[in-house]
Design an enzyme around this catalytic site. Sequence first.
Site, mmCIF file in Angstrom:
data_model
loop_
_atom_site.group_PDB
_atom_site.id
_atom_site.type_symbol
_atom_site.label_atom_id
_atom_site.label_comp_id
_atom_site.label_asym_id
_atom_site.label_seq_id
_atom_site.Cartn_x
_atom_site.Cartn_y
_atom_site.Cartn_z
ATOM 1 N N PRO A 51 24.532 12.792 7.261
ATOM 2 C CA PRO A 51 24.905 12.508 8.661
ATOM 3 C C PRO A 51 26.103 11.568 8.728
ATOM 4 O O PRO A 51 26.262 10.674 7.892
ATOM 5 C CB PRO A 51 23.649 11.826 9.231
ATOM 6 C CG PRO A 51 22.538 12.205 8.320
ATOM 7 C CD PRO A 51 23.146 12.396 6.968
ATOM 8 N N GLY A 52 26.955 11.799 9.730
ATOM 9 C CA GLY A 52 28.053 10.877 9.997
ATOM 10 C C GLY A 52 29.277 11.040 9.139
ATOM 11 O O GLY A 52 30.189 10.212 9.197
ATOM 12 N N THR A 53 29.352 12.086 8.314
ATOM 13 C CA THR A 53 30.496 12.239 7.420
ATOM 14 C C THR A 53 31.642 13.032 8.040
ATOM 15 O O THR A 53 32.650 13.268 7.372
ATOM 16 C CB THR A 53 30.060 12.914 6.102
ATOM 17 O OG1 THR A 53 29.333 14.113 6.397
ATOM 18 C CG2 THR A 53 29.169 11.986 5.298
ATOM 19 N N GLY A 54 31.499 13.463 9.296
ATOM 20 C CA GLY A 54 32.620 14.096 9.984
ATOM 21 C C GLY A 54 32.614 15.602 9.977
ATOM 22 O O GLY A 54 33.675 16.232 10.073
ATOM 23 N N HIS A 64 17.331 -15.479 -12.227
ATOM 24 C CA HIS A 64 17.031 -14.059 -12.437
ATOM 25 C C HIS A 64 18.309 -13.219 -12.468
ATOM 26 O O HIS A 64 18.526 -12.426 -13.398
ATOM 27 C CB HIS A 64 16.105 -13.586 -11.313
ATOM 28 C CG HIS A 64 15.619 -12.179 -11.475
ATOM 29 N ND1 HIS A 64 14.393 -11.864 -12.028
ATOM 30 C CD2 HIS A 64 16.202 -10.978 -11.179
ATOM 31 C CE1 HIS A 64 14.234 -10.553 -12.052
ATOM 32 N NE2 HIS A 64 15.326 -9.988 -11.537
ATOM 33 N N GLU A 65 19.173 -13.396 -11.475
ATOM 34 C CA GLU A 65 20.402 -12.584 -11.416
ATOM 35 C C GLU A 65 21.361 -12.942 -12.532
ATOM 36 O O GLU A 65 22.078 -12.073 -13.055
ATOM 37 C CB GLU A 65 21.078 -12.761 -10.050
ATOM 38 C CG GLU A 65 20.228 -12.362 -8.846
ATOM 39 C CD GLU A 65 19.684 -10.949 -8.940
ATOM 40 O OE1 GLU A 65 20.309 -10.085 -9.589
ATOM 41 O OE2 GLU A 65 18.609 -10.698 -8.363
ATOM 42 N N ASP A 87 12.294 -4.159 -11.371
ATOM 43 C CA ASP A 87 13.016 -4.000 -12.639
ATOM 44 C C ASP A 87 12.105 -3.380 -13.693
ATOM 45 O O ASP A 87 12.513 -2.485 -14.451
ATOM 46 C CB ASP A 87 13.510 -5.365 -13.138
ATOM 47 C CG ASP A 87 14.535 -5.989 -12.211
ATOM 48 O OD1 ASP A 87 15.239 -5.223 -11.530
ATOM 49 O OD2 ASP A 87 14.629 -7.219 -12.184
#
Length: 696
Positions: free
Chosen positions: A296-299, A521-522, A598
């Site tokens: 949806p919405g890609t033109g 963590h990151e 993870d």
Amino acid sequence: MSLISEKELAVELKTEQSVEAAYSRELVQVTADLRRGLPTLIECDKELAPFVFLQIRNRLKEFSLKCQYLDGRQPATSEGGMTVGLLASILNQLREAVRGATEQKVLILPHLDLLTTSQGGLTSEAREAVVLLYENPNIVCLGFKDPSFPLPRVIENLFPRRVNLLGIPRDRLRYLITQKESRKFGRELNPWALYKYVSGMNAVRLRRVLSTLEGEDYPTDPRKAYSEIRSATLAGSLEMPEVDLNRDIGGYAKVKTRLQREILDLLLRRERAESEEAASRLEELIPRGLIFWGPPGTGKTFFAKAMATAIGAAITIVSGPELKSKWVGESEENLRLIFHKARQAAPSIIVFDELDSFASSRGTYSGSGVEHSMVNQLLTEMDGFHKDELVFIVGTTNFVEALDPALLRPGRFEFHLHIPYPDAEDRRAILKIYDQKMNLQFTEAALEMAVKRTGDFVEGTADDTRFSGDHINALCRSIARIRLRENKTGPTAASEIEQALMEYVDTPKLSAQEELVVATHESGHAVCALFCPNSPPIERITIQSDSARALGYVRYQDRNNRFVVTRNELLDDICVLLGGREAESLLLEDLSIGSSDDLKRATSLARYLVEEIGMGGDEVGVVRYMEDFRQGATRWSSLSEEQKQILDRRVKEILKESLQRAAAILRENRALLLSLRDLLLDKKVIDSKTLQELKK
């Protein structure tokens, strides 16, 4: 077809003459059939029917064959002296003509549509009329069918001969224009250019339009005359869009190239064809049914409008759900009228938005079954196209696999154009268009920030919803509103992109201790990724909670190899996934539940290696163990307990090896891990450039 000089055209044309000139072949055939006693049905517009009748009547007079025109206009009264309606009057005429006929004659039935309901059924009066029409063998009927109305099968069966007079034959157009009218198009007339806009008109309507043309004689640019003709053909929801394929649609180079080569270039060559034979060959190559599919919405509809603009076509956009009706036959009638109006306004494009809402595979319907009838009607209309009619059908859908296979075969919706989510280059081009239209004055840094941020998922939506052209439009409008509200007139900065994206996103507020856990963590993910050679480069690390789905994240750049994935890449991915958990264990000596997803993903990858692609090692061998769930089988249903234990043991070994590898990387680079965590706590967001400097 070469240019025609003014002297080659008629000085004056009456309506009767134009009908004769346009349909002479058909009139000769109808006359011959009626003389042989073959009832004939002519499908044409209401305004054309009286003139066609006059031409046929004059021809039949030469053979002393009489005609009786049953139009209901003769005064008819009931037994009580009350005036009856048109239908009752026609029925009285028919009764008298049939039961009083002793010699052969032709009954003209100009209003067959009055004998049917809007759903194509028989009215009560029609039942008697049908009996009468079958009653007298000396009566030969000439019926006129309005294209807007269906006829019941019992009435159609009355007519073994059928003639279609919809539109104008291309080779007869030159005989329907006067010298005076041709002057509005220049010194010489290009019949190809004119036919493009009048192919769906009947001869009567064409003469009416041409006779009212205004403007100067011999103009250097005939577009004003074509514009007048075009406006005369538009009706109802038809419109003339103004969407330039290259100027108004950003990016999508492959999509544009395919549309240009497969459709637009062929149509241009058709217009420039110098002979009827060359034009016919090209027409055989041009697909008339097109499927534009993608998220949806890609033109998809926007591309259809650009196509219409490129070929000068009118366009009507029809929503699939709006066509449906609870009344029997009304949905099919809606479809029939849409096609009829589009043919009259050719060149035209009918866009069926959400085509899958009524044209899904037959046999899968769960409603009243109206969809089945609508698909059949759609197929009937598409199969009824003439090759020289410039009417295109575009179906847009998010689920092309759900469409009825009968629609997708060659000759129907044979041209499939995939319009995906925009990639980075597409997003950059789209942003530049809106930048210019809204005067946002993006700096280079702001533009690159917008390109990168729109490469992720859209906040507040499902996980698999990425930024489409519509989302980028909404982002740019949001930026414009912010600038208007804050009275900003200079260039748009990168911070305004972030503000527009996150201003109203409801994100959690972390405490200091929570930020420490998330940063640890990151950082664990990032450090492992830096030292895993097959892991993609890091683009951004954040603990700013700028996503409703995650407290923090590491975003990676796209892999160089998008279609080929190796065993080492999968093992590196597992290591990186487990790096966050190991960082918590190493620095905090505790574990949070943040590694749950993870661990789930790492386990799935390990099982994929072992059970599906034969990369589990010598103990399990090069065998695919995972059965196909789509066939209703359960996992491992055919395996022995010993085999199951071996597979489980090997999956656990891969996870354990990856966990140990992640722990070793973090211990060896503990200083980098601490520096990265502290920088994250301070800056909240780290980009790839800062990360590389920190690694040095």
